[in-house]
Every structure is written in C-alpha cells, then in structure tokens.
Design an enzyme around this catalytic site. Structure first.
Site, mmCIF file in Angstrom:
data_model
loop_
_atom_site.group_PDB
_atom_site.id
_atom_site.type_symbol
_atom_site.label_atom_id
_atom_site.label_comp_id
_atom_site.label_asym_id
_atom_site.label_seq_id
_atom_site.Cartn_x
_atom_site.Cartn_y
_atom_site.Cartn_z
ATOM 1 N N GLU A 356 0.848 -1.202 0.000
ATOM 2 C CA GLU A 356 0.000 0.000 0.000
ATOM 3 C C GLU A 356 0.881 1.249 0.000
ATOM 4 O O GLU A 356 0.469 2.310 -0.456
ATOM 5 C CB GLU A 356 -0.943 0.000 1.216
ATOM 6 N N HIS A 387 7.044 -27.037 2.663
ATOM 7 C CA HIS A 387 6.243 -28.134 2.111
ATOM 8 C C HIS A 387 5.127 -27.605 1.226
ATOM 9 O O HIS A 387 4.157 -28.304 0.962
ATOM 10 C CB HIS A 387 5.685 -28.987 3.256
HETATM 11 O O1 F6P Z 1 -8.715 1.480 2.091
HETATM 12 C C1 F6P Z 1 -7.429 1.528 2.580
HETATM 13 C C2 F6P Z 1 -7.405 2.079 3.969
HETATM 14 O O2 F6P Z 1 -7.607 3.445 3.927
HETATM 15 C C3 F6P Z 1 -6.113 1.753 4.692
HETATM 16 O O3 F6P Z 1 -5.088 2.601 4.368
HETATM 17 C C4 F6P Z 1 -6.550 1.802 6.103
HETATM 18 O O4 F6P Z 1 -5.622 1.197 6.960
HETATM 19 C C5 F6P Z 1 -7.863 1.084 6.010
HETATM 20 O O5 F6P Z 1 -8.420 1.512 4.789
HETATM 21 C C6 F6P Z 1 -8.834 1.313 7.139
HETATM 22 O O6 F6P Z 1 -9.152 2.662 7.254
HETATM 23 P P1 F6P Z 1 -9.809 3.235 8.575
HETATM 24 O O7 F6P Z 1 -8.863 3.007 9.685
HETATM 25 O O8 F6P Z 1 -10.039 4.691 8.308
HETATM 26 O O9 F6P Z 1 -11.098 2.504 8.804
#
Ligand code: F6P
Length: 527
Positions: A356, A387
C-alpha cells in the site's frame, strides 16, 4: 544533493547508471563471492540492539554495494529522512506530516512539544482504559467484568494489532481474550458473536476515518447483537463500545460517549497506527508496560535509522538490496518467511505496509515512473512453507529473494524443536544460495542456486524486539519510496474500487457490460 522535486530522477543519477552497468557486467555467484571474500560473513552483517541482519547471501559484490550506497547518497534520502522525523508534510497528496516516529519517542527526543504533549495524553488514555479492562474495573452494563474484547477494524486498523497480539501470545493475560473482525463477510462476525457473551464483551470500533464501510457495517451488526441479547436501546452509548479513531466527531455522532473515544492524530497513517490508540487491543492483551516496551524497540530502530551511517544502517541496507533485486535483477516479488509460528501474520501485515506504501507509479511531480517500484510481497511461516511453495523458490523459472526471520531463543519451545526449526532455516538459505548440479540423466534434480536471501535474527521474540523489527520494515519501505521518488504515505489506488462498490450497492448495475452481466447473474440466482 537534489531535493525531491522535478529535479530528482533516480534513473539519471550517476550511481543508477553505474548499477545498470554492473548488472550488465554481471556478478559472480553468491557462493563464489563467499570464496573470494573470506570475511564476507562478518562484513555483510549489521546489528541494531538484539537484531542482526545478515545480507551476505545477496547477489552483490563490493562494487555493487558501493554503487548502491552511492545511490542513497546521491538521492534525497538524508533530506527526506530529516523531514520525516521533523514532521514536515511529506505526504504531499494529502498535505500531511507522517509522524509515527513521534508515537514512540521518549522524553528529550527532538519532537515538537505540542505533538509530544498530544501523544502523551493519547497514550495515557490507552494506559487508563487497558488497565481498567485488564483489572476488571471496567464493567459491562450488568456489572460483570470484561472477558472478551472484539477489535472491529480493517487494514491498518486490524492487521498491526492482530499480528502483534498473535506474535506476543506469550505475554497475553489469561482470562481476557482478544478477537479481531475485519471482513465485511458477515460469516466472520456472526460466527464470532455466537461464541461470546454480550454482558462480558466490549467492542472497540477501530477506524482512523470512522467512515470505512466494512467497519461500520460490522459495528452496526455488533450493535444489533447487543440490542437483541441485552435489550439495550442504544448499545453504542453503553460501556460495551469504544472507538479508536482520528475522527472523534464522527465516533461521537455514532453515539459512542466522548470519554470512550480514544483519539489519535491525522498524521498517523493507517498502516503505521499500531503504535497509537489503534494499539489498544495490544495494551489490553499484553499490558501497558509491555506495550511501552514495543514502542521502545521501535524507537531504538528509529534512532539507528536516523543516525547510523548508511553503510551500517539496517533499514537502508535492506532497502538497497531490495532495490538492486527489483530494478537491476528483474525480481518482481519477495518472500518473507518467519521461522516462528507466532509470526504467522507478519507477511500479511507487511503486505499492507509495503504494497500500500510503494505500489505506486506516479512520481512526486506527477510524472509516471519508467522503472519498477514496490515489489509483490508474500510469504508464510517456515517450516510449513517448505512443504508448500519452496519448490518454486528452489527450481522455479523466476528468482524470488527471501527474508528469513527467526528468534535465536524461544522459551515457548524446547531445545529439540528449536534446533530443528533453526537448522531448517539455515539449510534453506544455504540450498537457495549453493544449488546443486543435476546427477547424470536427471535434469529434474538440478538446483540452479544463486538465489538471494537476507537472514534476520532476533535474540528472542520480545515486545522490544518485535517493535524494532516492525520499525525496520517501516523504514526500509520509506527508503525505497524516497529512492523511487514516490509518495509512500497515500493510498489513492484503493478509492476507485470503493466508489464502484457504492455505485453497485446503490442499484447501478455496473458501468461496463461485463460487470452488468455478473450483477444480473447475482440477482437472478439470489435465494
Ligand atoms: O482502504 C485503505 C485504507 O484506507 C487503509 O489505508 C486503512 O488502513 C484502512 O483503509 C482502514 O481505514 P480506517 O482506519 O479509516 O477505517
């Protein structure tokens, strides 16, 4: 030294061009490098606290290593590292600082006093709430102490705490169970709730934005469970709900009482948030003192990263070796193989951290890259993976560099098991490096060898050492992002899919014929 503006183009640096020339010239096989360089085992290793990185089994000779270090010197790394720690807005597309290092700073570290005070107050809340939950002082609405905590979150609000709680199972308090629900797949939460008692369960809604679809739907399902089982009209206002968020206004609007909202700052990236209030589940599981030891381990790596010379800097060396493999040796992925079952979730955690962060093609000035950036990361624990997919690592048609990770001592194991485990790890990295010629007439028994790996040894899997290990990968990813001239701290790539899911949920059949046809199939066959 160039600043990270349009002026910086990694491929135009003299060191990049030299690396390209060295790649063309070729490097002797790794096993041969050890023969040529008797002190290679000592030279190509670096320590930080109780962590040791051995990077000798890589396809790098002295000239390549010198050129890689020159690349780091010629890049804006030193300036960007300074800006990271100083809290300058290096997340340029969101105009945000990226200050996870401030979350683990100690008194006297060069952190803005206002930020240090904010972090201290937020950590104090984690200490207070985790202490009350662990001691039994925190009671459910019917007066019973809490036996189960469910962290509802996804991505960074799930993977880090879940991985750390599993890794540090040894330190977890008996009688208080942690559960993690992330997927919007209802079977996950519904099956879990069947096993829990609402009177003794607390739900922590973990979401930086407090707008994430999956997390809010799961929170709503938990809320309905409390309504049905305890007859609470507004369960989110009870002692059974906590919020961990950088958007307290939204959590309060949801109904969670302000004093049950544990806050953290906007400048904490989701995938860097386990050190913040998002780590409440960790503090509940292992206790606040051990949570602080985790932070202290990360700080030790921060200080090493900030001040060690490049040639003895663990995250920098890991980043450079990885970049050499990605950009000059055509390796498109790398595998992380912990020889420790408790680190089983580490590869999944690192997937978010690395992919990411550096799965990007847009340079800081908006220009598309014309070189490979973040690699695919995958892995599983050894010896299980031996394995499963090690066949491909040894004889497949592509080279996959490996990070082997192990704890030298494991009080949860015994001498016999642990020796078998560690010797297997050494054997795998040796076999990948050395290979073996095929016996006459048996070409299928040919091992090409010369397959690179790092070996990371922890003295023991303690909270301190785990903190250092995680921070090591955070900084490695940061260094690579700087070298590739990309913003490692945004994640625009996930937005389009979210938008399209909402359009489909709103009844729009799909903007393309393929999706419209599959939507129609789902609708036709739904029971
Ligand atoms: O969709 C990606 C993301 O924004 C991540 O970067 C983040 O960790 C996750 O979604 C959850 O986001 P939030 O903590 O705002 O719910």
């Amino acid at each position: 030294m160039p600043t990270p503006t349009t002026a910086y183009r990694p491929t135009q640096l003299p060191a990049w061009q030299q690396l390209a020339a060295l790649a063309k010239r070729g490097v002797a096989p790794i096993a041969e490098l050890y023969r040529q360089q008797p002190n290679r085992p000592e030279q190509l290793r670096v320590r930080c606290g109780e962590l040791l990185l051995d990077y000798g089994k890589n396809r790098i000779d002295a000239e390549v290593l010198t050129a890689l270090l020159a690349l780091a010197e010629q890049s804006p790394l030193a300036e960007q590292r300074r800006r990271l720690f100083a809290g300058e807005p290096i997340n340029t597309t969101e105009q945000r600082a990226v200050l996870h290092t401030a979350l683990r700073a100690a008194a006297g570290d060069p952190v803005d006093p206002a930020i240090a005070a904010e972090v201290a107050a937020q950590l104090a809340a984690v200490e207070r709430v985790s202490g009350q939950l662990r001691s039994g002082e925190w009671r459910g609405d019917s007066g019973k102490p809490i036996t189960d905590m469910v962290n509802i979150g996804i991505g960074g609000s799930d993977l880090g705490p879940k991985m750390v709680c599993a890794a540090l199972a040894e330190y977890c308090q008996p009688g208080l169970s942690l559960h993690f629900v992330s997927n919007v797949d209802g079977a996950e939460i519904l099956e879990l709730l069947k096993r829990l008692d609402p009177e003794t369960t607390v739900i922590a809604v973990a979401s930086k934005t407090f707008t994430t679809q999956e997390t809010l739907l799961n929170a709503n399902t938990a809320r309905a469970w409390y309504r049905d089982r305890l007859g609470l009209a507004e369960p989110q206002r009870s002692r059974h709900f906590l919020a961990l968020t950088a958007n307290p206004a939204e959590a309060i609007r949801y109904g969670i009482p302000a004093e049950q909202v544990l806050e953290f700052a906007e400048w904490v990236g989701g995938r860097y948030s386990l050190w913040s209030a998002i780590g409440l589940s960790i503090a509940v599981a292992i206790g606040f003192d051990q949570f602080k030891a985790l932070l202290a381990g990360a700080r030790e790596m921060d200080q090493h990263f900030y001040s060690a010379p490049l040639a003895a800097n663990m995250p920098v060396l890991m980043a450079l070796v990885g970049l050499w493999e990605s950009n000059f040796q055509e390796s498109a992925s790398y595998a992380v193989i912990p020889y420790c079952e408790r680190l089983g979730l580490l590869p999944a955690y690192l997937q978010q951290l690395d992919m990411e962060s550096n799965g990007k093609s847009c340079q800081l000035d908006g220009t598309a890259v014309d070189y490979r950036t973040g690699p695919v990361l995958w892995g599983q624990t050894g010896t299980n993976s031996q394995h499963a997919f090690f066949q491909l690592l040894h004889q497949g048609s592509q080279t996959v560099p490996v990070d082997f990770i192990a704890a030298i001592n494991d009080p949860l194991s015994n001498a016999e098991h642990h020796q078998v485990l560690l010797r297997n790890m050494l054997a795998q990295s040796a076999a990948l490096m050395s290979g073996q010629p095929a016996p006459a007439g048996q070409p299928h028994r040919y091992y090409p060898g010369n397959r690179p790996s790092n070996t990371l040894l922890l003295d023991q899997l303690t909270p301190h050492n785990l903190g250092a290990l995680i921070a090591l990968y955070e900084h490695k990813v940061f260094v690579q992002g700087v070298l590739w001239n990309i913003n490692s701290f945004d994640q625009w790539g996930v937005e389009l899919g979210k938008k399209m899911a909402n359009q489909l949920l709103a009844g729009e059949g799909g903007s393309d014929p393929a999706t419209a046809a599959l939507s129609a199939e789902l609708a036709a066959r739904r029971r």
